[in-house]
Design an enzyme around this catalytic site. Structure first.
Site, PDB file in Angstrom:
ATOM      1  N   GLU A  96       0.818  -1.281  -0.002  1.00 39.03           N
ATOM      2  CA  GLU A  96       0.081   0.030   0.021  1.00 39.03           C
ATOM      3  C   GLU A  96       0.634   1.146   0.066  1.00 39.03           C
ATOM      4  O   GLU A  96       2.057   1.246   0.595  1.00 39.03           O
ATOM      5  CB  GLU A  96      -0.893   0.280   1.233  1.00 39.03           C
ATOM      6  CG  GLU A  96      -1.938  -1.146   1.308  1.00 39.03           C
ATOM      7  CD  GLU A  96      -2.964  -0.856   2.386  1.00 39.03           C
ATOM      8  OE1 GLU A  96      -2.923   0.014   3.129  1.00 39.03           O
ATOM      9  OE2 GLU A  96      -3.766  -2.036   2.401  1.00 39.03           O
ATOM     10  N   HIS A 137      -8.327   1.212   1.676  1.00 40.37           N
ATOM     11  CA  HIS A 137      -8.136   0.879   3.299  1.00 40.37           C
ATOM     12  C   HIS A 137      -8.997   1.868   4.076  1.00 40.37           C
ATOM     13  O   HIS A 137      -8.652   2.875   4.764  1.00 40.37           O
ATOM     14  CB  HIS A 137      -6.650   1.209   3.618  1.00 40.37           C
ATOM     15  CG  HIS A 137      -6.025   0.638   4.665  1.00 40.37           C
ATOM     16  ND1 HIS A 137      -4.947  -0.010   4.865  1.00 40.37           N
ATOM     17  CD2 HIS A 137      -6.676   0.449   6.019  1.00 40.37           C
ATOM     18  CE1 HIS A 137      -4.929  -0.472   6.172  1.00 40.37           C
ATOM     19  NE2 HIS A 137      -5.783  -0.276   6.687  1.00 40.37           N
TER      20      HIS A 137
END
Length: 532
Positions: A264, A282
């Site tokens: 990420e 997220h």
């Protein structure tokens, strides 16, 4: 002087106000976390650092954090904090695991609906002017079996919500007891393979550890029921994304909903572009309510620690509630004094530490008392050591630490006895806390005493012969050393005896030498204790 806290990420103004209302000075610089060099330059000014995910607390930053005592993460994940370096530095790392539990659990449920009914793709198709009603044939949740991997705080909420949707819930969690499972209304599964075989939907709610990494790897994914749908709103790295992509393409897995990814920010991923996959960036904790909750929670936790010593939701130190801190304060001081005595008396490497807790002491937060005791020992070598860093240092040195608990056995309501072992000998000391809240030493080397603890003390050992008290008083008096308290003890008449003196000032080396030159003393050891 009031503690000073730096907030280096975007946090609710209400959190800033909490710090101010508690009398803590706050420096709110919400964009500073992105500038690691500037953060490293100024971090030494602060007692506390409040962050979210943008600030990376590296070893380099911690090296400059000369006054830092606590790092508070508004949220659950602390991957952006070097916890090992923080522990060695003696800095507590806290998170807020409860502020966004409901939000994250709701996101997992939402992802289940989105995947089961293909909502994102159907929405995009409809808004593009198409009317593909027959293309988006969904699946009901009612009556389906949901396999929950990890039935802790968030997983438990998911179980509750899923039961409300009339799903059959099975849970795999080694820490879930049968009684708790019954209370939750879920079936506890002992073998992960059974869950994989039975579940129509699988949702993950475990942290990323060596044990859970790729818990749904290629081999386990192949064991799943055909047509399964998989949801991951917990941590990237729990699922082998490439293996899952292949099973999605083959049709073995009917759909997947992912909020977290192995890398990420996820700008590319094997799951991207597949028609039966729903992805979000997220967002598990991304609600107004959750962000407000975790911000307020971290401000309260950090304030409590900086002002009262209460420790909540720490990842590298036992938690101590505000109520415990009030009751345990004198006992934590005693534990530190016992450790300090042993540390100053022991010149060779310590191999093992045993801490015995008796009576009321055995009913307290023993993890915290252990940390205080070990810190007391280690401070004789390194004054910068504290309750956070001491256990780390002890572990690095290969020191074995054990504890023993027992019911009240003697005169005192409770006491702590510390015993250490070196290559050649054992040494022990015991102490208690009197009703006035003052710690006392009550036994050294198995000899009973009653000694008040002062900043400056002198410990002597000798054969039990006449003249010891006179020699000590005369020598110290002639040298201008005033005695505040004098304690004697012996095993038996004519045997080994000890004296512990509380004096008003540090014992000069010359005076210690003069006592040794009398030939009456086997040991003369000046001691110092932090009694503030």
């Amino acid at each position: 002087m009031a503690p000073k806290v730096l907030i280096s990420d975007k946090l609710s103004p209400a959190a800033v106000q909490i710090f101010k209302d508690r009398g803590i000075e706050v420096d709110f610089q919400p964009d500073l976390g992105k500038d690691k060099d500037k953060l490293a330059e100024i971090i030494g000014q602060y007692d506390g650092l409040a962050i979210r995910s943008a600030t990376k607390v590296t070893e380099k930053i911690l090296e400059n954090a000369t006054n830092l005592k606590v790092i508070g993460r508004a949220g659950i994940g602390t991957d952006n904090v070097d916890k090992e370096a923080a522990s060695k530095k003696g800095v507590i790392v806290m998170n807020t695991p409860f502020g966004n539990m409901i939000t994250t659990a709701e996101h997992a449920i939402a992802m289940m609906f989105a995947v089961a009914r293909q909502i994102p793709e159907a929405s995009a198709s409809t808004q593009a002017g198409k009317w593909e009603k027959s293309k988006f044939m969904g699946s009901e949740l009612t009556g389906k079996t949901l396999g929950v991997i990890g039935a802790g705080n968030i997983g438990g909420i998911v179980c509750d919500r899923a039961r409300g949707l009339k799903m059959k819930v099975i849970a795999y969690d080694p820490f879930l007891g049968e009684e708790k499972a019954d209370k939750m209304g879920v079936e506890k599964i002992e073998d992960l393979d059974e869950l994989l075989k039975r579940a129509d939907f699988i949702t993950l709610h475990v942290p990323l550890t060596d044990q859970t990494r790729n818990i749904l790897g290629k081999e386990n994914l192949a064991k799943t029921k055909k047509g399964v749908r998989i949801i991951n709103c917990a941590r990237g790295g729990l699922v082998d994304e490439e293996a899952l992509a292949e099973l999605l393409k083959s049709g073995h897995v009917a759909g997947a909903g992912f909020d977290v990814f192995s890398k990420e920010p996820a700008t590319e991923n094997p799951l991207f572009g597949l028609p039966n996959v729903v992805c979000t960036p997220h967002l598990g904790a991304a609600t107004t309510e959750a962000q407000e909750n975790v911000a307020l929670q971290v401000a309260e936790q950090m304030s409590d620690y900086l002002l009262t010593g209460a420790v909540q939701n720490a990842l590298n130190m036992p938690s101590v509630t505000a109520e415990e801190a009030k009751v345990m304060g004198p006992w934590i001081k005693l534990a530190g004094h016992l450790g300090a005595f042993i540390g100053q008396m022991t010149d060779e490497p310590i191999k093992a530490i045993n801490i015995l807790y008796d009576g009321v002491a055995a009913e307290m937060n023993l993890d915290a008392l252990n940390c205080a005791t070990v810190a007391g020992i280690m401070k004789s070598v390194n004054p910068e050591v504290n309750m956070v860093s001491a256990p780390v240092i002890a572990k690095e040195r290969g020191i074995k630490i054990s504890t023993t608990n027992q019911d009240k056995t003697g005169t005192f309501d409770g006491y702590i006895k510390l015993t250490i072992a070196t290559e050649t000998r054992e040494r022990s000391i015991a102490g208690t806390v009197f009703s006035d809240g003052k710690p006392r030493f009550i036994q050294i080397k198995g000899i009973n005493i009653d000694a008040e603890i002062g900043s400056h003390m002198i410990y002597t050992t000798n054969e039990d012969v006449p003249g010891i008290i006179g020699t000590l008083g005369k020598t110290l008096g002639e040298s201008g050393v005033n005695i505040a308290n004098f304690t004697l003890g012996r095993k038996q008449a004519g045997g080994e005896a000890i004296a512990l003196l509380y004096v008003d000032a540090e014992l000069p080396d010359a005076v210690a030498a003069k006592l040794k030159d009398t030939g009456l003393f086997r040991q003369v050891r000046p001691l110092a204790f932090d009694v503030a």
